[in-house]
Write a protein that holds these residues in place. Structure first.
Motif, PDB file in Angstrom:
ATOM      1  N   VAL A   4       5.613   4.987  -0.993  1.00 42.79           N
ATOM      2  CA  VAL A   4       4.631   5.927  -0.454  1.00 42.79           C
ATOM      3  C   VAL A   4       4.477   5.815   1.067  1.00 42.79           C
TER       4      VAL A   4
ATOM      5  N   VAL B  75       4.452   8.706   4.364  1.00 36.58           N
ATOM      6  CA  VAL B  75       3.369   8.834   5.341  1.00 36.58           C
ATOM      7  C   VAL B  75       3.922   8.780   6.763  1.00 36.58           C
TER       8      VAL B  75
ATOM      9  N   SER C  57      -1.554  11.785   7.000  1.00 37.29           N
ATOM     10  CA  SER C  57      -1.086  10.934   5.914  1.00 37.29           C
ATOM     11  C   SER C  57      -1.323  11.592   4.558  1.00 37.29           C
TER      12      SER C  57
ATOM     13  N   THR D 204       1.348  11.583   1.581  1.00 40.81           N
ATOM     14  CA  THR D 204       0.953  11.128   0.248  1.00 40.81           C
ATOM     15  C   THR D 204       1.206  12.207  -0.795  1.00 40.81           C
TER      16      THR D 204
ATOM     17  N   VAL E 280       3.390  11.036  -3.821  1.00 32.67           N
ATOM     18  CA  VAL E 280       2.694  10.940  -5.111  1.00 32.67           C
ATOM     19  C   VAL E 280       2.923  12.201  -5.935  1.00 32.67           C
TER      20      VAL E 280
ATOM     21  N   THR F  96      -1.172   5.851 -10.021  1.00 26.93           N
ATOM     22  CA  THR F  96      -1.610   6.852  -9.049  1.00 26.93           C
ATOM     23  C   THR F  96      -2.591   6.252  -8.049  1.00 26.93           C
TER      24      THR F  96
ATOM     25  N   MET G   3      -0.780   4.128  -5.537  1.00 28.40           N
ATOM     26  CA  MET G   3      -0.079   4.915  -4.521  1.00 28.40           C
ATOM     27  C   MET G   3      -1.055   5.478  -3.489  1.00 28.40           C
ATOM     28  N   LEU G   4      -2.206   5.964  -3.949  1.00 35.12           N
ATOM     29  CA  LEU G   4      -3.203   6.479  -3.016  1.00 35.12           C
ATOM     30  C   LEU G   4      -3.688   5.379  -2.086  1.00 35.12           C
TER      31      LEU G   4
ATOM     32  N   GLY H 113      -1.178   4.981   0.542  1.00 41.21           N
ATOM     33  CA  GLY H 113      -1.164   6.136   1.434  1.00 41.21           C
ATOM     34  C   GLY H 113      -2.426   6.259   2.266  1.00 41.21           C
TER      35      GLY H 113
ATOM     36  N   VAL I 249      -5.354   7.259   1.285  1.00 48.71           N
ATOM     37  CA  VAL I 249      -6.051   8.495   0.927  1.00 48.71           C
ATOM     38  C   VAL I 249      -7.028   8.165  -0.191  1.00 48.71           C
TER      39      VAL I 249
ATOM     40  N   TRP J 132      -8.015  13.078  -2.382  1.00 49.31           N
ATOM     41  CA  TRP J 132      -6.841  13.463  -3.161  1.00 49.31           C
ATOM     42  C   TRP J 132      -7.170  14.601  -4.129  1.00 49.31           C
TER      43      TRP J 132
END
Length: 462
Positions: A151, A155, A165, A169, A173, A421, A424-425, A428, A430, A435
């Motif tokens: 990820v 970014v 970013s 993401t 994602v 998930t 990954m956020l 990133g 985020v 999201w």
């Protein structure tokens, strides 16, 4: 409240007024606890076949001797959730440290800067589209959680073309999620489900291939037209280019660093496909890569540890959200109501015209995914029930499996119980609320697209 304060409040983005993700997930946890008083405990009988635990269709029965959950158990469920989701927490911390070392080395940033300069920032939409399809390919071929550490690269690419970013993401994602959800060769969902349905492994790939290509194209268009224009407040820890594109050059140390990094990813994929590696082994590879890359770039042992700690600290909040979300599963299992929910939802599919029963099946699977977030686990729980249902209503088993894949896979992008998930956020930078704001309109579009694909599949005799 003064007029100025009222005006500023009205101008605040809606996601800035949404409670913190920790608060949102805790509210869901409390709501789940309340459900335990209204949904009776129940279970299916299970048997072990070929080393796999399978549900016996028609064996559901209610349990009358399950003790009520004490309110204090809601709070106890959080540390239990942190323990059960520990592998996700650790890979987020280790991957955060690895990419912090990579960022400090400058190798990854230099490579992306040189590549974007040669392609041209003016071709931003082309870069985003190609990047989305590349991440989609990783989702199709490699899996979901296995791509967590990739990820931050997206970014940096987004930063290189002047985007937030959030855009990077969404590329990573979204691409990985869509690729995994609709993969024609997904061993975790399609492979397990087709084995239960007694169909040839990865048969009927044409419809899923068509759906994944069109969905990735839709995602690319959505990112270019909408996500790139969204207001987004960057995290202070967000990855970003530190120089102008014209200043980037690749030195010998940069090439060696990237060679080691890519070699580590190849070793990881080899282990995933040949030795059954999963989160813990992948985290081990990332830890080894961090040490080797740190040494190549002249870091002492103390320096490597210091940068690993700095990188891990930047993803702590996102990592802890994963553990809190896992507490929902703890309450559901303790109350023994998961099978009751699955049994009730599967009954909704019967009595509906075949053309729409596949769509309803995908909706049901999407709801079940909130309670059983594992794709292979969900296949083992629901397919023994839904395959006979498909036979009863006249739906092909192949179409039922595709409906299961759509419902299970796509909802991974939004359900708070999807540890991959959330991990990954976190990488990133985020937040979950940001999201949802970005991805929900796309979710509506991609579901309509996939539902149309299910209808086409039924009409084509799939």
């Amino acid at each position: 409240m003064s007029l100025q304060e009222q005006t500023l409040r009205e101008r605040r983005p809606w996601y800035r007024t949404v409670p913190d993700p920790m608060v949102l997930i805790f509210l869901i946890l409390v709501a789940t606890y309340v459900l335990t008083f209204f949904i009776p405990a129940g279970e299916f009988e299970r048997v072990v076949r070929d080393g796999r635990t399978a549900v016996v269709p028609g064996s559901f029965h209610y349990l009358g001797d399950v003790a009520a959950i004490h309110p204090f158990d809601v709070f106890v469920a959080i540390p239990k959730g942190l323990i059960s989701a520990s592998q996700y927490l650790f890979i987020v911390f280790i991957a955060g440290g690895l990419f912090h070392i990579l960022q400090k080395s400058g190798a990854l940033e230099n490579a992306i800067g040189v590549a974007v300069r040669r392609v041209g920032v003016a071709r931003r939409n082309l870069i985003i589209t190609v990047g989305t399809f590349i991440y989609g390919f990783f989702g199709v071929a490699v899996g979901f959680e296995n791509n967590i550490a990739l990820v931050p690269i997206a970014v940096l690419i987004a930063s290189a073309v002047g985007c937030s970013s959030l855009v990077g993401t969404a590329m990573a994602v979204g691409g990985i999620g869509v690729g995994f959800a609709l993969s024609p060769i997904n061993p975790y969902t399609v492979g397990v489900a087709q084995g239960i349905a007694e169909l040839p492994t990865f048969s009927g790939a044409w419809l899923r291939t068509l759906m994944v290509i069109t969905s990735l194209a839709l995602l690319s268009l959505y990112i270019c037209k909408r996500v790139t224009r969204m207001d987004f407040e960057e995290s202070p820890h967000a990855e970003a280019l530190s120089k102008h594109l014209d200043e980037y050059r690749m030195e010998r140390r940069d090439w060696l660093t990237l060679l080691v990094f890519v070699g580590g990813l190849v070793a990881m994929l080899f282990g995933v496909f040949t030795a059954g590696w999963y989160i813990n082994e992948i985290a081990g590879i990332f830890l080894l890569l961090a040490i080797v890359i740190g040494a190549i770039n002249g870091l002492s042992a103390n320096g490597i540890v210091k940068q690993m700690m700095e990188g891990a600290s930047g993803v702590t909040a996102g990592a802890l959200v994963i553990g809190v979300a896992a507490s929902i599963q703890v309450i559901l299992e303790q109350a023994q109501i998961i099978d009751t929910i699955v049994n009730a939802l599967s009954g909704l599919i019967e009595g509906i015209p075949i053309m729409f029963s596949a769509i309803m099946a995908s909706v049901v699977q999407g709801v079940i995914n909130l309670f059983v977030p594992s794709g292979s686990g969900q296949a083992l729980v629901t397919m023994p029930i839904l395959v006979p249902v498909a036979d009863l209503v006249g739906m092909s088993r192949q179409l039922m499996i595709t409906a299961f894949q759509v419902g299970d896979g796509l909802t991974n992008l939004i359900v708070p119980t999807s540890g991959g998930t959330l991990a990954m956020l976190a990488l990133g930078r985020v937040s979950y609320a940001q999201w949802l704001k970005a991805i929900m309109p796309f979710m509506a579009l991609v579901y309509l697209l996939c539902w149309g694909g299910l209808v086409v599949g039924h009409l084509a005799g799939y």
